[in-house]
Design an enzyme around this catalytic site. Structure first.
Site, mmCIF file in Angstrom:
data_model
loop_
_atom_site.group_PDB
_atom_site.id
_atom_site.type_symbol
_atom_site.label_atom_id
_atom_site.label_comp_id
_atom_site.label_asym_id
_atom_site.label_seq_id
_atom_site.Cartn_x
_atom_site.Cartn_y
_atom_site.Cartn_z
ATOM 1 N N PHE A 245 0.856 -1.198 0.000
ATOM 2 C CA PHE A 245 0.000 0.000 0.000
ATOM 3 C C PHE A 245 0.886 1.239 0.000
ATOM 4 O O PHE A 245 1.754 1.404 0.863
ATOM 5 C CB PHE A 245 -0.901 0.010 1.238
ATOM 6 C CG PHE A 245 -1.786 1.231 1.330
ATOM 7 C CD1 PHE A 245 -2.902 1.354 0.503
ATOM 8 C CD2 PHE A 245 -1.510 2.250 2.233
ATOM 9 C CE1 PHE A 245 -3.726 2.474 0.572
ATOM 10 C CE2 PHE A 245 -2.326 3.370 2.321
ATOM 11 C CZ PHE A 245 -3.436 3.485 1.485
ATOM 12 N N GLY A 246 0.669 2.117 -0.989
ATOM 13 C CA GLY A 246 1.416 3.369 -1.085
ATOM 14 C C GLY A 246 0.528 4.551 -0.757
ATOM 15 O O GLY A 246 -0.614 4.638 -1.237
ATOM 16 N N TYR A 247 1.042 5.464 0.053
ATOM 17 C CA TYR A 247 0.266 6.665 0.421
ATOM 18 C C TYR A 247 1.099 7.934 0.240
ATOM 19 O O TYR A 247 0.616 9.038 0.499
ATOM 20 C CB TYR A 247 -0.232 6.557 1.875
ATOM 21 C CG TYR A 247 0.909 6.485 2.866
ATOM 22 C CD1 TYR A 247 1.547 5.270 3.113
ATOM 23 C CD2 TYR A 247 1.382 7.614 3.509
ATOM 24 C CE1 TYR A 247 2.627 5.191 3.983
ATOM 25 C CE2 TYR A 247 2.458 7.557 4.381
ATOM 26 C CZ TYR A 247 3.070 6.333 4.611
ATOM 27 O OH TYR A 247 4.147 6.271 5.471
ATOM 28 N N GLY A 248 2.357 7.764 -0.185
ATOM 29 C CA GLY A 248 3.243 8.912 -0.390
ATOM 30 C C GLY A 248 3.770 8.871 -1.814
ATOM 31 O O GLY A 248 2.991 8.825 -2.770
ATOM 32 N N SER A 249 5.085 8.831 -1.953
ATOM 33 C CA SER A 249 5.662 8.838 -3.297
ATOM 34 C C SER A 249 5.256 7.597 -4.102
ATOM 35 O O SER A 249 5.220 7.642 -5.328
ATOM 36 C CB SER A 249 7.190 8.940 -3.231
ATOM 37 O OG SER A 249 7.716 7.841 -2.526
ATOM 38 N N GLU B 185 13.622 3.365 0.957
ATOM 39 C CA GLU B 185 12.897 4.017 2.054
ATOM 40 C C GLU B 185 13.580 3.780 3.389
ATOM 41 O O GLU B 185 12.928 3.557 4.393
ATOM 42 C CB GLU B 185 11.438 3.519 2.080
ATOM 43 C CG GLU B 185 10.707 3.629 0.763
ATOM 44 C CD GLU B 185 10.705 5.048 0.181
ATOM 45 O OE1 GLU B 185 11.021 6.009 0.917
ATOM 46 O OE2 GLU B 185 10.408 5.201 -1.007
HETATM 47 C C1 BEZ Z 1 4.483 5.399 0.326
HETATM 48 O O1 BEZ Z 1 3.638 4.637 0.723
HETATM 49 O O2 BEZ Z 1 4.343 6.011 -0.691
HETATM 50 C C2 BEZ Z 1 5.660 5.554 1.158
HETATM 51 C C3 BEZ Z 1 5.635 6.499 2.113
HETATM 52 C C4 BEZ Z 1 6.734 6.646 2.907
HETATM 53 C C5 BEZ Z 1 7.849 5.848 2.723
HETATM 54 C C6 BEZ Z 1 7.823 4.895 1.764
HETATM 55 C C7 BEZ Z 1 6.729 4.744 0.953
#
Ligand code: BEZ
Length: 185
Positions: A17-21, A96
């Site tokens: 699951f991605g919530y940022g980049s 990360e």
């Molecule tokens: C992400 O889910 O996009 C993410 C956020 C922070 C660190 C690594 C991935």
């Protein structure tokens, strides 16, 4: 993509699951992607970035997840083939490495809680050395505006995340308000 899209995957593979980049730049091979949400978490620009959107002497700000009962955080879930999953996770662990650890969360599809499989997600908790924590939004915006790192300007991180969320019809007041502030002249 649409938040209400139907889940049509089979049982093969594992989910991230991605919530940022990872929402706009997954950079790894996947066999399916779904707009999804997780419950009990909110996205906040509370993590310092010394390796992507800032440098050790001048950290930028990127997102992490903060526990928040009843809240939904929307993002994108990617299904990765089992055969390459370990390699993908090794690459992401390296990308990360700035304070994030891997946790397991239940995915929500179609707005229906308990409907999805579990997924891996990167979370930076308050005990990691890069954690910055809460601050007034205009302070966060000022830090974003002056920060740049090996992956580019911190403003780009905020605006690309906001654009991707809008494209998915996913509202996130914290992200959208910060976008407004960083774009102000
Ligand atoms: C992400 O889910 O996009 C993410 C956020 C922070 C660190 C690594 C991935």
């Amino acid at each position: 993509m649409d938040i209400m899209g139907n889940f049509g995957g089979d049982a093969d593979g594992a989910w991230i699951f991605g919530y940022g980049s990872l929402v706009w730049r997954p950079d790894f091979p996947f066999i399916e992607q779904r707009v999804a949400a997780i419950e009990g978490w909110q996205r906040r620009f509370w993590q310092g970035s010394t390796d992507h959107r800032g440098v050790p002497s001048a950290p930028g700000r990127v997102v992490t997840l903060i526990e928040s009962a009843g809240e939904l955080c929307h993002g994108v879930a990617y299904r990765v083939e089992s055969a390459v999953y370990e390699d993908v996770m090794a690459t992401l662990d390296h990308r990360e490495k700035g304070g994030y650890s891997l946790e397991s969360v239940a995915l929500i599809y179609d707005g229906s809680r308990g409907s999805g499989p579990d997924a891996h997600v990167y979370i930076a908790n308050e005990h990691n050395p890069n954690y910055l924590g809460p601050a007034p939004l205009d302070h966060i915006a000022a830090q974003v505006r002056r920060s740049r790192g090996p992956s580019g300007h911190n403003v780009e991180y905020v605006t690309r995340l906001a654009e991707a969320l809008r494209h998915m019809n996913a509202h996130d007041e914290h992200v959208f308000a910060l976008e407004q502030l960083v774009l102000k002249q």
